[in-house]
Enzyme design. Structure first.
Site, PDB file in Angstrom:
ATOM      1  N   LYS A   1       0.442   3.360  -2.983  1.00 23.89           N
ATOM      2  CA  LYS A   1      -0.728   4.233  -3.182  1.00 23.89           C
ATOM      3  C   LYS A   1      -0.329   5.708  -3.148  1.00 23.89           C
ATOM      4  O   LYS A   1      -0.998   6.553  -3.744  1.00 23.89           O
ATOM      5  CB  LYS A   1      -1.783   3.931  -2.108  1.00 23.89           C
ATOM      6  CG  LYS A   1      -2.390   2.519  -2.231  1.00 23.89           C
ATOM      7  CD  LYS A   1      -3.244   2.156  -1.022  1.00 23.89           C
ATOM      8  CE  LYS A   1      -3.837   0.745  -1.165  1.00 23.89           C
ATOM      9  NZ  LYS A   1      -4.500   0.271   0.056  1.00 23.89           N
TER      10      LYS A   1
ATOM     11  N   SER B   1       0.794  -1.239   0.000  1.00 26.47           N
ATOM     12  CA  SER B   1       0.000   0.000   0.000  1.00 26.47           C
ATOM     13  C   SER B   1       0.820   1.278   0.000  1.00 26.47           C
ATOM     14  O   SER B   1       0.258   2.353  -0.228  1.00 26.47           O
ATOM     15  CB  SER B   1      -0.928   0.025   1.206  1.00 26.47           C
ATOM     16  OG  SER B   1      -2.051  -0.773   0.940  1.00 26.47           O
TER      17      SER B   1
ATOM     18  N   TYR C   1      -4.665   3.506   7.846  1.00 25.60           N
ATOM     19  CA  TYR C   1      -6.027   2.954   7.901  1.00 25.60           C
ATOM     20  C   TYR C   1      -6.692   3.304   9.240  1.00 25.60           C
ATOM     21  O   TYR C   1      -6.600   4.432   9.695  1.00 25.60           O
ATOM     22  CB  TYR C   1      -6.028   1.437   7.650  1.00 25.60           C
ATOM     23  CG  TYR C   1      -4.976   0.999   6.673  1.00 25.60           C
ATOM     24  CD1 TYR C   1      -5.070   1.401   5.343  1.00 25.60           C
ATOM     25  CD2 TYR C   1      -3.878   0.254   7.065  1.00 25.60           C
ATOM     26  CE1 TYR C   1      -4.100   1.039   4.444  1.00 25.60           C
ATOM     27  CE2 TYR C   1      -2.902  -0.105   6.161  1.00 25.60           C
ATOM     28  CZ  TYR C   1      -3.023   0.289   4.853  1.00 25.60           C
ATOM     29  OH  TYR C   1      -2.067  -0.056   3.965  1.00 25.60           O
TER      30      TYR C   1
ATOM     31  N   TYR D   1      -3.300  -2.420 -10.465  1.00 27.89           N
ATOM     32  CA  TYR D   1      -3.253  -2.294  -9.000  1.00 27.89           C
ATOM     33  C   TYR D   1      -2.351  -3.367  -8.377  1.00 27.89           C
ATOM     34  O   TYR D   1      -1.527  -3.072  -7.503  1.00 27.89           O
ATOM     35  CB  TYR D   1      -4.676  -2.375  -8.434  1.00 27.89           C
ATOM     36  CG  TYR D   1      -4.718  -2.365  -6.921  1.00 27.89           C
ATOM     37  CD1 TYR D   1      -4.630  -1.168  -6.212  1.00 27.89           C
ATOM     38  CD2 TYR D   1      -4.832  -3.553  -6.197  1.00 27.89           C
ATOM     39  CE1 TYR D   1      -4.652  -1.158  -4.822  1.00 27.89           C
ATOM     40  CE2 TYR D   1      -4.853  -3.544  -4.812  1.00 27.89           C
ATOM     41  CZ  TYR D   1      -4.767  -2.349  -4.132  1.00 27.89           C
ATOM     42  OH  TYR D   1      -4.778  -2.339  -2.760  1.00 27.89           O
TER      43      TYR D   1
ATOM     44  N   VAL E   1       1.202  -3.811   3.743  1.00 25.11           N
ATOM     45  CA  VAL E   1       1.174  -5.133   4.380  1.00 25.11           C
ATOM     46  C   VAL E   1       2.428  -5.976   4.098  1.00 25.11           C
ATOM     47  O   VAL E   1       2.550  -7.075   4.616  1.00 25.11           O
ATOM     48  CB  VAL E   1      -0.107  -5.955   4.043  1.00 25.11           C
ATOM     49  CG1 VAL E   1      -1.345  -5.353   4.661  1.00 25.11           C
ATOM     50  CG2 VAL E   1      -0.263  -6.160   2.545  1.00 25.11           C
TER      51      VAL E   1
HETATM   52  N1  GLN Z   1      -2.203  -5.236  -2.106  1.00 21.25           N
HETATM   53  C1  GLN Z   1      -2.788  -5.147  -0.800  1.00 21.25           C
HETATM   54  C2  GLN Z   1      -4.315  -5.267  -0.900  1.00 21.25           C
HETATM   55  O1  GLN Z   1      -4.906  -4.799  -1.831  1.00 21.25           O
HETATM   56  C3  GLN Z   1      -2.391  -3.831  -0.192  1.00 21.25           C
HETATM   57  C4  GLN Z   1      -2.961  -3.660   1.186  1.00 21.25           C
HETATM   58  C5  GLN Z   1      -2.052  -2.985   2.144  1.00 21.25           C
HETATM   59  O2  GLN Z   1      -0.832  -2.905   1.989  1.00 21.25           O
HETATM   60  N2  GLN Z   1      -2.634  -2.532   3.225  1.00 21.25           N
HETATM   61  O3  GLN Z   1      -4.922  -5.845  -0.061  1.00 21.25           O
END
Ligand code: GLN
Length: 305
Positions: A67, A64, A241, A189, A259
């Protein structure tokens, strides 16, 4: 500021026990195979000094954190128009949650939860004819490292287990908030999340935000000062988050987690810091990473607050 080398070496030793708590992400099978016994801390300063300890040069899946790069590319092209497709409020829900989308008519709360990131990826596809190539090029330039790559094994693994993200994308498409083919959006993505880079690369690549939108490696303006400030505000309020409030409380820096166990954050006008430790808490954030950041801002007595 105290000698940063001593500070991060001490913190490294202090957080080793935390790196043994929690568990690696396993809903993406390729991430479940990562050895959790890895730990790195890197600090980069705006005058391009680097302090590093541990597995600082080992590439890992940034997930993430990507992003922030995708949002930067889209925000630099779209400006305020972006906010008709995605909000800028913390969600208070897990990163992959579906619950708010229905009563908020398919407009995700912010660009850092999965739904919001999928909208940004959709816009990236609209704006860039070769979005995957453009994104990789963007990240390589910010980090000053052409070896940064897509880990196709991780991308494929996530692609094969993308039911929830597909559901989010189809649901938003039903509200007209995804324009491209869902398969294409999910493919881009999953690749963006699979970007593999080291803690050292991460810290360097975020200097642009500490430097008000100018890449200090080459002097290139990547974002306007206002765009950089706004992306920083989103990192400070939504970067972790449903643990964003706690990160602000304990650490007090704008930043982003993934993650894969990476966290990167910055002190405006001063420095960036990246930590990697794959074992996560229930919010999907690195346990040792948060501990390291809390100890760092406490130790150097500096944060944005
Ligand atoms: N690729 C992961 C997902 O879409 C990214 C989530 C994350 O890093 N929090 O679930």
């Amino acid at each position: 500021m105290k000698d940063l080398r001593d500070v991060i070496e001490r913190i490294y030793n202090e957080v080793i026990p935390f790196s043994k708590q929690g568990k690696v992400a396993d809903y993406i099978p390729a991430l479940a195979e990562v050895n959790p016994e890895q730990l790195a801390i890197v600090v980069d300063t705006l005058d391009l000094e680097k302090f590093k300890v541990g597995d600082s040069e080992v590439p890992f899946s940034i997930q993430s954190i990507s992003k922030v790069y995708a949002l930067s590319m889209v925000a630099s092209r779209l400006g305020e128009e972006l906010w008709t497709s995605v909000g800028r409020e913390p969600s208070g829900n897990p990163f992959n949650s579906l619950v708010q989308l229905e009563y908020e008519q398919g407009i995700p709360r912010n660009p850092f939860i999965n739904a919001g990131a999928l909208v940004v990826t959709d816009l990236l596809i609209d704006l860039y004819p070769r979005p995957k190539e453009a994104l990789l090029e963007f990240v390589r330039k910010l980090a000053g490292n052409d070896d940064i790559y897509y880990d196709h094994r991780v991308a494929n693994s996530e692609r094969q287990n993308a039911d929830r993200n597909m559901a989010l994308a189809y649901f938003m498409k039903s509200f007209g908030n995804i324009h491209n083919d869902v398969e294409t959006v999910i493919d881009v993505y999953c690749h963006q999340c699979s970007i593999a880079m080291s803690c050292s690369d991460l810290a360097r690549s975020f200097l642009v935000f500490a430097n008000k939108g100018v890449n200090p490696l080459n002097g290139e303006r990547v974002l306007t000062e206002s765009q950089s400030k706004r992306i920083g505000a989103l990192m400070a309020t939504c970067g972790f988050y449903d643990e964003s409030g706690d990160f602000a409380y304990r650490v007090g820096l704008p930043g982003k987690s993934g993650v894969g166990g990476g966290i990167v954050a910055y002190m405006p006008g001063k420095l960036t810091m990246a930590v990697w430790s794959p074992a996560l808490n229930s919010y999907g954030n690195s346990i040792a990473g948060i501990e390291a950041f809390e100890r760092f801002t406490t130790s150097v007595k500096s944060s944005i607050f």
